[in-house]
Design an enzyme around this catalytic site. Structure first.
Site, PDB file in Angstrom:
ATOM      1  N   HIS A 223       9.250 -24.269   8.989  1.00 48.28           N
ATOM      2  CA  HIS A 223       8.212 -24.983   9.745  1.00 48.28           C
ATOM      3  C   HIS A 223       6.812 -24.782   9.171  1.00 48.28           C
ATOM      4  CE1 HIS A 223      10.557 -25.517  13.815  1.00 48.28           C
ATOM      5  NE2 HIS A 223      11.276 -25.864  12.756  1.00 48.28           N
TER       6      HIS A 223
ATOM      7  N   THR B  11       2.729  -1.540   8.818  1.00 47.68           N
ATOM      8  CA  THR B  11       3.113  -2.472   9.887  1.00 47.68           C
ATOM      9  C   THR B  11       3.273  -3.911   9.403  1.00 47.68           C
ATOM     10  OG1 THR B  11       0.788  -2.892  10.339  1.00 47.68           O
ATOM     11  CG2 THR B  11       1.853  -1.132  11.627  1.00 47.68           C
TER      12      THR B  11
ATOM     13  N   ASP C 185       0.872  -1.172   0.000  1.00 44.11           N
ATOM     14  CA  ASP C 185       0.000   0.000   0.000  1.00 44.11           C
ATOM     15  C   ASP C 185       0.908   1.221   0.000  1.00 44.11           C
ATOM     16  OD1 ASP C 185       0.819   0.336   2.626  1.00 44.11           O
ATOM     17  OD2 ASP C 185      -1.189   0.266   3.502  1.00 44.11           O
TER      18      ASP C 185
ATOM     19  N   HIS D 296       6.448 -31.323  10.320  1.00 41.17           N
ATOM     20  CA  HIS D 296       5.789 -30.049  10.030  1.00 41.17           C
ATOM     21  C   HIS D 296       4.729 -30.187   8.936  1.00 41.17           C
ATOM     22  CE1 HIS D 296       8.777 -28.335  12.596  1.00 41.17           C
ATOM     23  NE2 HIS D 296       9.749 -28.819  11.831  1.00 41.17           N
TER      24      HIS D 296
HETATM   25  C1  RB5 Z   1      -1.794   2.833   6.460  1.00 44.50           C
HETATM   26  O1  RB5 Z   1      -1.823   4.057   7.126  1.00 44.50           O
HETATM   27  C2  RB5 Z   1      -1.591   1.699   7.459  1.00 44.50           C
HETATM   28  O2  RB5 Z   1      -2.699   1.588   8.282  1.00 44.50           O
HETATM   29  C3  RB5 Z   1      -1.306   0.398   6.743  1.00 44.50           C
HETATM   30  O3  RB5 Z   1      -0.208   0.553   5.915  1.00 44.50           O
HETATM   31  C4  RB5 Z   1      -0.983  -0.808   7.608  1.00 44.50           C
HETATM   32  O4  RB5 Z   1      -0.007  -0.492   8.548  1.00 44.50           O
HETATM   33  C5  RB5 Z   1      -2.133  -1.502   8.171  1.00 44.50           C
HETATM   34  O5  RB5 Z   1      -2.022  -2.597   8.759  1.00 44.50           O
END
Ligand code: RB5
Length: 148
Positions: free
Chosen positions: A98, A67, A8, A133
């Site tokens: 695994h 994230t 994204d 596994h």
């Molecule tokens: C975008 O602002 C952010 O929410 C997205 O990139 C991500 O971290 C969501 O899990």
């Protein structure tokens, strides 16, 4: 190995970096976008990559958001996808050895360039070990059709 990659807007810088790393290590990487920094919704790009992985045998995916959480949550909705969010090399090795993970998820706001490079190397240098596994991975795959 052919990899499909997507991100994204919060993962787009690392997307370019990771694409080059995988290409340097001998893989073909097909970029499914986005191709500019406009805001987009991570589930849309998780879907593009997961659909491509599921439709094309012997391929894997890479998904990056801020994230890595939203991408991994979205990807694991797809029956047959085993997406692993990795912030360190140990997780990346275990995800392959695994869990036979077929999608690597990364967080651009969590892991810097050096860490991402070491994660990519750990992923590339690790193979699924099978054995004990394999039955567990089969059980993961069967959960794909669970509904309550
Ligand atoms: C975008 O602002 C952010 O929410 C997205 O990139 C991500 O971290 C969501 O899990």
């Amino acid at each position: 190995m052919i990899y499909y990659i997507g991100a994204d807007h919060a993962g787009i810088a690392i997307k370019t970096f990771v694409k080059e790393l995988f290409e340097d290590r001998g893989h073909e990487v097909i970029d499914l976008g986005p191709f500019n920094t406009n805001r987009v919704d991570y589930p849309d790009f998780a879907a593009k990559v997961c659909e491509a992985v599921l439709k094309n045998e012997d391929t894997k995916g890479i998904l990056i958001c801020g994230t890595g959480l939203g991408m991994s949550m979205s990807a694991n909705k797809f029956d047959g996808i085993r997406a692993a969010l990795c912030h360190n090399t140990f997780s990346a090795s275990m995800a392959r050895e695994h869990n036979d993970a077929n999608v690597l998820c990364l967080g651009e706001r969590v892991s810097g360039y050096g860490t991402v490079e070491s994660i990519v190397d750990a992923w590339n240098n690790s193979e699924f070990q099978g054995g004990r596994h394999a039955g567990r991975v089969d059980k993961i795959n069967k959960l794909g059709s669970c509904r309550i």
